[in-house]
Design a protein around this motif. Sequence first.
Motif, PDB file in Angstrom:
ATOM      1  N   SER A  23     -13.081  22.859  24.811  1.00 47.93           N
ATOM      2  CA  SER A  23     -14.034  22.473  23.764  1.00 47.93           C
ATOM      3  C   SER A  23     -15.476  22.632  24.220  1.00 47.93           C
ATOM      4  CB  SER A  23     -13.792  21.017  23.368  1.00 47.93           C
ATOM      5  OG  SER A  23     -14.248  20.163  24.409  1.00 47.93           O
ATOM      6  N   LYS A  64     -17.274  12.628  20.477  1.00 54.17           N
ATOM      7  CA  LYS A  64     -16.482  13.510  19.623  1.00 54.17           C
ATOM      8  C   LYS A  64     -14.985  13.290  19.875  1.00 54.17           C
ATOM      9  CE  LYS A  64     -19.364  17.226  20.246  1.00 54.17           C
ATOM     10  NZ  LYS A  64     -19.259  16.585  21.535  1.00 54.17           N
ATOM     11  N   TYR A 139     -16.963  26.332  21.084  1.00 62.58           N
ATOM     12  CA  TYR A 139     -16.745  25.081  20.353  1.00 62.58           C
ATOM     13  C   TYR A 139     -16.360  25.372  18.901  1.00 62.58           C
ATOM     14  CZ  TYR A 139     -17.558  20.358  18.576  1.00 62.58           C
ATOM     15  OH  TYR A 139     -17.416  19.122  17.983  1.00 62.58           O
ATOM     16  N   LYS A 143     -12.899  24.378  16.917  1.00 59.35           N
ATOM     17  CA  LYS A 143     -12.902  23.594  15.689  1.00 59.35           C
ATOM     18  C   LYS A 143     -12.556  24.425  14.454  1.00 59.35           C
ATOM     19  CE  LYS A 143     -14.556  19.393  16.465  1.00 59.35           C
ATOM     20  NZ  LYS A 143     -13.845  18.209  16.001  1.00 59.35           N
ATOM     21  N   ARG A 145     -14.120  26.880  13.117  1.00 53.29           N
ATOM     22  CA  ARG A 145     -15.287  27.107  12.257  1.00 53.29           C
ATOM     23  C   ARG A 145     -15.528  28.602  12.071  1.00 53.29           C
ATOM     24  NH1 ARG A 145     -18.396  22.379  13.819  1.00 53.29           N
ATOM     25  NH2 ARG A 145     -16.968  20.708  13.241  1.00 53.29           N
ATOM     26  N   LYS A 167     -19.322  20.473   8.874  1.00 59.56           N
ATOM     27  CA  LYS A 167     -18.300  21.460   9.241  1.00 59.56           C
ATOM     28  C   LYS A 167     -18.882  22.864   9.167  1.00 59.56           C
ATOM     29  CE  LYS A 167     -14.300  18.720   8.493  1.00 59.56           C
ATOM     30  NZ  LYS A 167     -15.100  17.549   8.803  1.00 59.56           N
TER      31      LYS A 167
END
Length: 218
Positions: A23, A64, A139, A143, A145, A167
């Motif tokens: 992460s 987080k 990261y 996630k 993204r 997000k």
Amino acid sequence: MTQQDILQKTVEYVKQEFSDDSSGHDWWHIYRVWKNAITISEHEKADSFVVQLAALLHDLDDWKFNKSEDETPLRAKAWMESCNVEPGIVDQVCEIIMHISYKGANVENKMKSIEGFIAQDADRLDAIGAIGIGRAFAYGGYKNRMMYDPDFPPQLHATFDQYKNSKSATINHFYEKLLLLKDMMNTPTAKRIARQRHEVMLKFLDQFMSEWEGKDIS
Ligand code: ADP
Ligand code: NI
């Protein structure tokens, strides 16, 4: 144990705790922050032991990956107590860890001590420049993204909740955090290093946008 022994043991402990992270909080992030912190400390009047403990332990209780925003970093505290670090120093380091994180563009920085300013700068320097670019995309992938979505522009978050729940695409993170860090550095040494790393990110974004529209293909 001497302070040197405690630091050595802490390095081994943290290395093992962060051995399989993807992460952006792997051991090598901690290593870079620790080295940055030592470099900045050389130019400031600060307690190097406190700075180094804070740098090494700063992500052990990351918000987080934890539930609450303002709780004591329990794992870092337990670790220092197990090494018989004096209670006054344990408190100082915990205080730094609680306030080290970036919590949104318009959220007040609660850091107070010079040791805390140094640890915070050291951590922030690792979020910018070439390494910062790499970490942001790592990261974002972690996630799930999008890399970039031109339909959703960046937002400057006024509260920690807004920032935490965002997000948005990874490119937005540059405008929501990474490009703001240069002006948020506390110490002169970090400000100087940040200026050069900031330029690297600007060049990268410029090229990224140019390639996005194929403008570089003439
Ligand atoms: P730090 O370790 O500096 O406190 P964070 O824990 O906030 O940083 O985040 C770890 C890394 O992931 C940093 O490099 C940060 O810029 C990046 N990151 C955090 N949030 C995002 C996001 N929404 N999109 C892309 N990268 C992010
Ligand atoms: Ni960190």
